[in-house]
Design an enzyme around this catalytic site. Structure first.
Site, mmCIF file in Angstrom:
data_model
loop_
_atom_site.group_PDB
_atom_site.id
_atom_site.type_symbol
_atom_site.label_atom_id
_atom_site.label_comp_id
_atom_site.label_asym_id
_atom_site.label_seq_id
_atom_site.Cartn_x
_atom_site.Cartn_y
_atom_site.Cartn_z
ATOM 1 N N ASP A 263 -19.698 17.659 27.481
ATOM 2 C CA ASP A 263 -20.592 18.674 27.597
ATOM 3 C C ASP A 263 -21.775 18.254 26.834
ATOM 4 O O ASP A 263 -21.802 17.177 26.029
ATOM 5 C CB ASP A 263 -19.887 19.898 26.679
ATOM 6 N N TRP A 264 -22.745 18.972 26.928
ATOM 7 C CA TRP A 264 -23.915 18.423 26.212
ATOM 8 C C TRP A 264 -24.257 18.507 24.780
ATOM 9 O O TRP A 264 -24.016 19.452 23.984
ATOM 10 C CB TRP A 264 -25.219 19.481 26.799
#
Ligand code: BGC
Length: 745
Positions: A263-264
Site C-alpha cells: 500500500d502507498w
C-alpha cells in the site's frame, strides 16, 4: 550490418536477434514464462532493483534500455482516478481524465449478481486501459467486521462466500482488458482508525474461515495478477510484507504467481520487506525534493538500500529474481500484451452499466402501505428533503474519490423523470458537509447555507405537511468520519441531527420514504415510524437517474444486503466481544501498536446475531421487491453422499405479484452435529432469478461436500465431519422459507 551487430551488443541482445529474429522476451508467440526468463537474464542488477519500486506517485519505470515499458497504476476501485503530479498528490490538472464513476462496491455486492460484477470489471477495466494503466488498484474486499469502518463502502460486505462469488468475475472483467486487478488490502485491514498501527489478534480458524476466502478466490479462481498489502500489522509484522500472509499463504499454499504491491507508504524497512514477500514498493514518501535527494525514489527501501545489501551479500539475488520475475510477468500480461484491447472511456455502454448495476444494487429495506413505487396518478406534490438529494458524492472518501464526467443528483434525477406530472418542492432540512473538494478535484457546487437548524427544520416541516409524499434523502457523505478513508465513523447514528429530523418529518407526514445514501449500516431508530426505506449506496454518475427509476418503479428493486444491518453496536460481535479500537501497546522495536483482539472469532455479521438470537434492524441478505415471491418445498438430489460429492438443492419459486421482478434465492447450510462450535448457518450458494407475474421457476443450487467443513487449526486443514447437514433456503438470513436435509458419510 556491422552497425546493427554493435548496436545489439550494446543492448545486450543475441546475435540471432541482431539478424532480425525477435528476442524471446518480446516475442508474444512464446509462453510468458520463457519471455520472463529471457528478460531477466538480460537485466543488470540495477535494472532489476529499479523495476521493483516506484519512479513517481503511481508508476514504476520498467527497463527503458530493453524497451520494457513502465507500469502505470490508478485507483480504483470504483472508477479511474484523475492524474496527480509526478511526485505529489496534487492534481495534474489534465482536462481529459474525467471518468465514469461506477456505483460503490457495496452496491455491487448488493446486486448478488456475478454477471453484474463481470460487467462492472469489464467496463472499469476498459476505462483504465483507455487511460493506459496497467494496474487498477481494486477491488477492495476487506471484511465488514464493524459498521464503523470508514472504507466499508469500498468493500463487498461481511460474508466470505458472497465476496468470493462477486470478486472473481470483477477481477476477470478488469483483466480481460489487459489491465491487472490489484486485490486489496491483504489482509485484515478492517478499520481505518489507527490503520498503520492496528494489530488484529485472531486465531487461524477465524483467519481461514472469515478473512481469507475472498482473497483466495481472487487469487486462485480469478487469477488476479496483483495483490496489495494492507497498512495494518499481523502477528508482529506489517501486512504488506507479512511472511505468513504473503509467503506462507498467498505464494505458498495458494501457489500464486502474481506480484504483491505495497500500500502507498506501507513499507518501513528493507530487510523485512525483502523477506516478507513484497514485490513492489509504492508511495513511500512524496516529494523528491524534501527528502534530501535529487530523486527520492532512490531512497526507497527497495532501491539503493536493497542494491547495496545485495552487493555486500546481505540479500541474495535469488530473492530479488523472484520479485523481478513477478513484476515482469505483470508487465507481459498487461502493457506488453500486444493483443490487449484498446479500451474505451465514458461510453454509452459504461453509463448503461453504471445505471444497471445501481438499479440492481439498491435495496428496498421496508415498504409499508406500498408507498413505493410512487404512483403519479395519485401523487401530485412531492416534498424532497435532505442534503443528500442535492450533494454530489463522487468526490470525497479518500483514494477512491473520482473526477466524474458528470453526476446526476437525486433531485435532478427526480425532476427529469417526473417532469410536470407532479410538483416537487425541495427543502434542505439540515446542513451536513457543504464542501465539495477532495485532493484538488472540486464538484463546483456551492452548498453553503447559513440558516439556523430551526429555520431549516421549519421549512422542511412546512414542505412535508403540504406534500402527498415525503422523500427524505440523507445518510452519510464521504466526508471525514462519514464513509471516508483514514477515519472511522464515531457512532452508528446518522450525523447532523438527521434522526430527530426524520422523526419530526414522519409526524408531519406519515407518507414518508427514507432514502439512505451510505456505504455502511446506520442506526434507524425511526424505522417503525416511516413507511419505506431504501438503502441507496453511492451510485456514481447516474445516482439521480438510478434512484428516480427505482422510486418510480421503472426498475423493480432486487438488491439484498451484503451485511447485517445492526440496530446497535451491541449486536455486532466486534463491538460486543472484540476490542475496538483495541489497546495501545509497544512492539519489540519500541513502536506503538494498537492490539485489537478479534474475540468474536468467526462470529462476524449474521453468524453473531444467529448465535446470540439477536434481531437486527434488517438481516444479512434482506431486500424487498415491488412484487412478492413464494417459495415451494426444497428438494435435494441425494439424501446421502460422501464429502467429495456435490449436492443439488432445488426449490420452486413463484412470482405472486403483478410485476416482473428478480429474487435472490439464498442457500445456507447448517452442520447439525459437530465436534467444534460452528455457526448456526453459513451462506453456501445463491441464485438470482427473474420471474414474470405468475411465473414459477425451479431454482437449483449446488454445493460441494468438501466446501462444508470448518478449518481445523491444529491439522491446518479443512475438515468435513460426517453427519447430518441441513440446507436452509430463503430470502435472507432472517427469512428461511424451506429446508431439507442430507447426510455426509
Ligand atoms: C490506500 C489504497 C490506495 C493507495 C493509492 C492508500 O492510501 O489505502 O487503497 O490504492 O492509497 O492511492
Amino acid at each position: 550490418m556491422m552497425k546493427k551487430v554493435l548496436y545489439s551488443a550494446l543492448l545486450g541482445l543475441t546475435a540471432a536477434s541482431a539478424l532480425g529474429a525477435t528476442p524471446v522476451y518480446l516475442d508474444d508467440t512464446k509462453p510468458i514464462e520463457e519471455r520472463v526468463e529471457d528478460a531477466l537474464q538480460r537485466m543488470t542488477l540495477r535494472e532489476k532493483v529499479n523495476i521493483i519500486h516506484a519512479q513517481s506517485k503511481f508508476s514504476a519505470p520498467g527497463v527503458p534500455r530493453l524497451g520494457i515499458p513502465e507500469i502505470w497504476c490508478t485507483d480504483g476501485p470504483m472508477g479511474v482516478r484523475p492524474e496527480v503530479l509526478w511526485d505529489e498528490w496534487e492534481q495534474a490538472k489534465w482536462t481529459n481524465d474525467s471518468c465514469t464513476a461506477f456505483p460503490s462496491l457495496t452496491a455491487l455486492a448488493a446486486t448478488w449478481n456475478p454477471e453484474m460484477a463481470m460487467l462492472y470489471g469489464k467496463s472499469l477495466g476498459e476505462e483504465a486501459r483507455f487511460r493506459n494503466k496497467s494496474m487498477l488498484l481494486g477491488p477492495g474486499i476487506n471484511i465488514y467486521r464493524t459498521p464503523l469502518n470508514g472504507r466499508n463502502f469500498e468493500y463487498m460486505g461481511e460474508d466470505p462466500y458472497l465476496i468470493s462469488q462477486m470478486v472473481v468475475p470483477y477481477v476477470k472483467g478488469v483483466q480481460s482488458n489487459g489491465v491487472a486487478a490489484c486485490v486489496k488490502h491483504f489482509a485484515l485491514n478492517n478499520n481505518e482508525i489507527n490503520r498503520h498501527t492496528s494489530n488484529p489478534i485472531l486465531d487461524d480458524r477465524t483467519l481461514y474461515e472469515i478473512y481469507l476466502p475472498g482473497f483466495r478466490a481472487a487469487a486462485q479462481e480469478g487469477d488476479a495478477w496483483t495483490f496489495m498489502g494492507g497498512y495494518n500489522l499481523f502477528r508482529g509484522e506489517h501486512a504488506s510484507y507479512n511472511p505468513i500472509l504473503m509467503n506462507d499463504i498467498l505464494k505458498g499454499e495458494w501457489d500464486w504467481d502474481g506480484a504483491v504491491v505495497s500500500d502507498w507508504g506501507a513499507v518501513h524497512d528493507t530487510p523485512s520487506a525483502v523477506k516478507g514477500g513484497l514485490d513492489m514498493e509504492f508511495g513511500s514518501w512524496t516529494n523528491g525534493l524534501t527528502n534530501g535527494a535529487s530523486n527520492a525514489y532512490d531512497n526507497y527501501f527497495f532501491a539503493e538500500p536493497y542494491l547495496k545489501g545485495i552487493e555486500d551479500g546481505t540479500y541474495s539475488e535469488t530473492e530479488l529474481n523472484d520479485k523481478v520475475r513477478r513484476v515482469l510477468r505483470l508487465t507481459m500480461r498487461t502493457v506488453m500484451d500486444r493483443n490487449r484491447p484498446f479500451g474505451s472511456m465514458g461510453s454509452d455502454e459504461h453509463v448503461a452499466a453504471c445505471r444497471e448495476i445501481g438499479e440492481e444494487g439498491v435495496v428496498l429495506l421496508q415498504n409499508r402501505n406500498n408507498l413505493l413505487p410512487l404512483d403519479l396518478t395519485k401523487t401530485k406534490k412531492i416534498a424532497v428533503i435532505g442534503e443528500n438529494a442535492i450533494k454530489m458524492m463522487t468526490v470525497g472518501g479518500g483514494s477512491s474519490s473520482l473526477k466524474a464526467r458528470y453526476e446526476v443528483t437525486p433531485l435532478e434525477g427526480l425532476k427529469k423523470r417526473i417532469g410536470d406530472k407532479a410538483e416537487i418542492v425541495y427543502a434542505r432540512g439540515y446542513v451536513g458537509d457543504p464542501t465539495g473538494e477532495y485532493n484538488g478535484v472540486v464538484t463546483g457546487q456551492d452548498l453553503t447555507d447559513n440558516r439556523t437548524p430551526e429555520q431549516l427544520l421549519q421549512e422542511a416541516l412546512a414542505a412535508a405537511r403540504e406534500a402527498d409524499v415525503v422523500l427524505f434523502f440523507g445518510g452519510l457523505n464521504k466526508s471525514n468520519h462519514q464513509d471516508c478513508e483514514d477515519t472511522d465513523r464515531k457512532s452508528l447514528d446518522l450525523p447532523y441531527g438527521q434522526n430527530e429530523l426524520i422523526e419530526a418529518l414522519a409526524k408531519a407526514n406519515p407518507n414518508i420514504a427514507v432514502i439512505n445514501i451510505s456505504g455502511t449500516g446506520v442506526a434507524m431508530p425511526w424505522a417503525k415510524d416511516v413507511d419505506s426505506i431504501l438503502q441507496a449506496w453511492y451510485l456514481g454518475n447516474e445516482t439521480g437517474n438510478t434512484l428516480a427509476s427505482v422510486l418510480l418503479g421503472d426498475a423493480n428493486p432486487s438488491g439484498k444486503l451484503p451485511y447485517t444491518y445492526y440496530a446497535s453496536l451491541d449486536q455486532c460481535g466486534a463491538h460486543k466481544l472484540g476490542e475496538y479500537p483495541g489497546h495501545k501497546g509497544i512492539d519489540a522495536l519500541g513502536n506503538e501498536v494498537w492490539d485489537m483482539p478479534y474475540n468474536e472469532g468467526i462470529y462476524v455479521g449474521y453468524r453473531f446475531t444467529d448465535k446470540n438470537k439477536l434481531k437486527p434492524t434488517f438481516p444479512f441478505g434482506h431486500g424487498l421487491s415491488y412484487t412478492t415471491f413464494e417459495y415451494g418445498k426444497a428438494g435435494i438430489d441425494k439424501a446421502e453422499g460422501s464429502k467429495e460429492d456435490e449436492f443439488t438443492i432445488t426449490v420452486p419459486v413463484t412470482n405472486t405479484g403483478d410485476r416482473t421482478g428478480k429474487e435472490v434465492v439464498q442457500l445456507y447450510i447448517s452442520d447439525k452435529k459437530s465436534s467444534v462450535d460452528r455457526p448456526v448457518k453459513e451462506l453456501k450458494g445463491f441464485s438470482k432469478v427473474e420471474l414474470a407475474p405468475g411465473e414459477t421457476k425451479e431454482v437449483s443450487i449446488t454445493v460441494k461436500g468438501s466446501d462444508l467443513g470448518y478449518f481445523d487449526a491444529e491439522k491446518h486443514a479443512w475438515v468435513v465431519e460426517p453427519g447430518v447437514f441441513e440446507a436452509l433456503v430463503g430470502a435472507s438470513a432472517g427469512d428461511i422459507r424451506t429446508k431439507t436435509k442430507f447426510n455426509i458419510r
